[in-house]
Design a protein around this motif. Structure first.
Motif, PDB file in Angstrom:
ATOM      1  N   LEU A   1       2.417  -7.169   1.263  1.00 15.44           N
ATOM      2  CA  LEU A   1       3.253  -7.705   2.327  1.00 15.44           C
ATOM      3  C   LEU A   1       2.616  -7.598   3.708  1.00 15.44           C
ATOM      4  CD1 LEU A   1       6.673  -6.220   1.165  1.00 15.44           C
ATOM      5  CD2 LEU A   1       5.816  -8.528   0.762  1.00 15.44           C
ATOM      6  N   GLY A   2       1.608  -6.753   3.824  1.00 16.61           N
ATOM      7  CA  GLY A   2       0.964  -6.590   5.119  1.00 16.61           C
ATOM      8  C   GLY A   2       1.825  -5.867   6.129  1.00 16.61           C
ATOM      9  N   ARG A   3       2.668  -4.958   5.657  1.00 19.24           N
ATOM     10  CA  ARG A   3       3.515  -4.198   6.565  1.00 19.24           C
ATOM     11  C   ARG A   3       3.795  -2.823   5.969  1.00 19.24           C
ATOM     12  NH1 ARG A   3       8.621  -7.810   7.263  1.00 19.24           N
ATOM     13  NH2 ARG A   3       9.349  -6.094   8.568  1.00 19.24           N
ATOM     14  N   THR A   4       4.248  -1.904   6.797  1.00 25.52           N
ATOM     15  CA  THR A   4       4.497  -0.536   6.361  1.00 25.52           C
ATOM     16  C   THR A   4       5.738  -0.470   5.471  1.00 25.52           C
ATOM     17  OG1 THR A   4       3.524   0.331   8.387  1.00 25.52           O
ATOM     18  CG2 THR A   4       4.943   1.820   7.138  1.00 25.52           C
ATOM     19  N   ILE A   5       5.660   0.329   4.413  1.00 21.58           N
ATOM     20  CA  ILE A   5       6.782   0.568   3.515  1.00 21.58           C
ATOM     21  C   ILE A   5       7.185   2.029   3.619  1.00 21.58           C
ATOM     22  CG2 ILE A   5       7.607   0.496   1.141  1.00 21.58           C
ATOM     23  CD1 ILE A   5       6.949  -2.263   2.242  1.00 21.58           C
ATOM     24  N   ASP A   6       8.463   2.283   3.836  1.00 18.21           N
ATOM     25  CA  ASP A   6       8.995   3.640   3.932  1.00 18.21           C
ATOM     26  C   ASP A   6       9.952   3.862   2.764  1.00 18.21           C
ATOM     27  OD1 ASP A   6       9.950   6.105   4.638  1.00 18.21           O
ATOM     28  OD2 ASP A   6      11.129   5.402   6.361  1.00 18.21           O
ATOM     29  N   VAL A   7       9.515   4.617   1.753  1.00 19.57           N
ATOM     30  CA  VAL A   7      10.326   4.855   0.563  1.00 19.57           C
ATOM     31  C   VAL A   7      11.078   6.169   0.702  1.00 19.57           C
ATOM     32  CG1 VAL A   7      10.324   5.121  -1.948  1.00 19.57           C
ATOM     33  CG2 VAL A   7       8.684   3.585  -0.860  1.00 19.57           C
ATOM     34  N   LYS A   8      12.395   6.143   0.466  1.00 16.28           N
ATOM     35  CA  LYS A   8      13.249   7.318   0.590  1.00 16.28           C
ATOM     36  C   LYS A   8      13.857   7.638  -0.776  1.00 16.28           C
ATOM     37  CE  LYS A   8      15.995   7.338   4.159  1.00 16.28           C
ATOM     38  NZ  LYS A   8      17.061   6.918   5.109  1.00 16.28           N
ATOM     39  N   LEU A   9      13.690   8.876  -1.241  1.00 18.55           N
ATOM     40  CA  LEU A   9      14.248   9.318  -2.509  1.00 18.55           C
ATOM     41  C   LEU A   9      15.606   9.972  -2.237  1.00 18.55           C
ATOM     42  CD1 LEU A   9      13.856   9.660  -5.553  1.00 18.55           C
ATOM     43  CD2 LEU A   9      12.704  11.832  -5.089  1.00 18.55           C
TER      44      LEU A   9
END
Length: 284
Positions: free
Chosen positions: A58-66
């Motif tokens: 995607l060319g963007r930052t991903i912030d994954v939250k558990l």
């Protein structure tokens, strides 16, 4: 009548990874909420790999939250604290009922069946005297969470059909929190039976913990539609299109971010109708 339509989309093994998106890097990060379905350490490992893949795609930052529990993931969607979330079927309906403005995006394809469905099950030790669900009377049983579809809701429906009341008929109920802990409770002799799903049980077998020699399936459900990955409706159509492409083109060999082995993803559409004649439609 609400139906979940899982189309026959190409999986990662049939498609090449999508090219790197040329979106400017100053865009806000996409926030993804994940259910706590497996051992946290294992999930963090899988999350990191998928995080890297999506960021590149995607060319963007991903912030994954558990999430700490199943309800927290629903809260995040209702409060729009995440843009995307992995949900169980029950959590999806709860989110809609609470007013979350979401739509299903894709669903994982089970690696063992090659289909976008799976089965709930109850596992016992191979040498257990328990042969049927009614034999669980007076026994200790582990469930996941009261918001878990395969680890609570579906087994409870099976008990109800047999006029079994777990809270009254079982000597102890344990809510383990995730599939790993539910099966560990059985392994360690804390319970006599554990609720989970077939993919999680098979994954545990590969680790040499619960094997066909020391455990067996006491009961399993009819096929259940895979849990959807959902997105907020407010996301732009172009971004939703990019997300669908990224998921559908997931490289072969990726584990589902919730912890089980998948063979890619298929598109999902929810709509209302008055019949169920189409075999590609799965009743929610």
């Amino acid at each position: 009548m609400m139906l979940l339509n899982t189309g026959c989309s190409p999986t990662g093994s049939q498609s090449s990874p999508p090219p790197r998106d040329k979106t400017p890097k100053n865009l806000p990060p996409l926030k993804i909420g994940i259910l706590p379905t497996q051992n946290p350490k294992d999930q963090q490992r899988m999350i990191q790999r998928f995080d890297n893949y999506l960021e590149k795609s995607l060319g963007r930052t991903i912030d994954v939250k558990l999430a700490k529990n199943y309800n927290e993931a629903v809260d995040w969607l209702v409060q729009e604290k995440v843009d995307i979330a992995y949900l169980g079927l029950l959590n999806y309906l709860e989110a809609l009922d609470r007013g979350a403005k979401i739509e299903p995006l894709v669903a994982p394809i089970d690696k063992n069946t090659g289909q976008p469905w799976y089965r709930s099950c109850i596992i016992v030790k191979s040498d257990s005297s328990i042969k049927t669900l009614t034999d669980l009377s007076g026994k200790r049983v582990a469930f996941l969470d009261k918001s878990s579809t395969s680890g609570y809701l579906i087994p409870m429906a099976a008990f109800k059909k047999l006029n079994i009341n777990p809270e009254q008929d079982f000597s102890q109920l344990i809510y383990a929190g995730n599939h790993t802990k539910s099966l560990e409770a059985l392994e360690n002799g804390i319970v006599d039976a554990a609720a989970t799903n077939i993919p999680s049980y098979l994954k545990r077998q590969k680790k040499g913990e619960l094997t066909p020699q020391n455990s067996r399936i006491l009961w399993e459900s009819t096929p259940l539609p895979q849990s959807p990955v959902v997105v907020l409706k407010k996301l732009s159509p172009e971004l939703i299109k990019q997300l669908k492409k990224a998921f559908i083109n997931t490289p072969d060999g990726f584990e589902d971010i919730n912890g089980t082995e998948s063979a890619g993803y298929t598109l999902v559409v929810v709509y209302y109708c008055n019949n169920t004649h189409n075999t590609n439609e799965v009743l929610l």
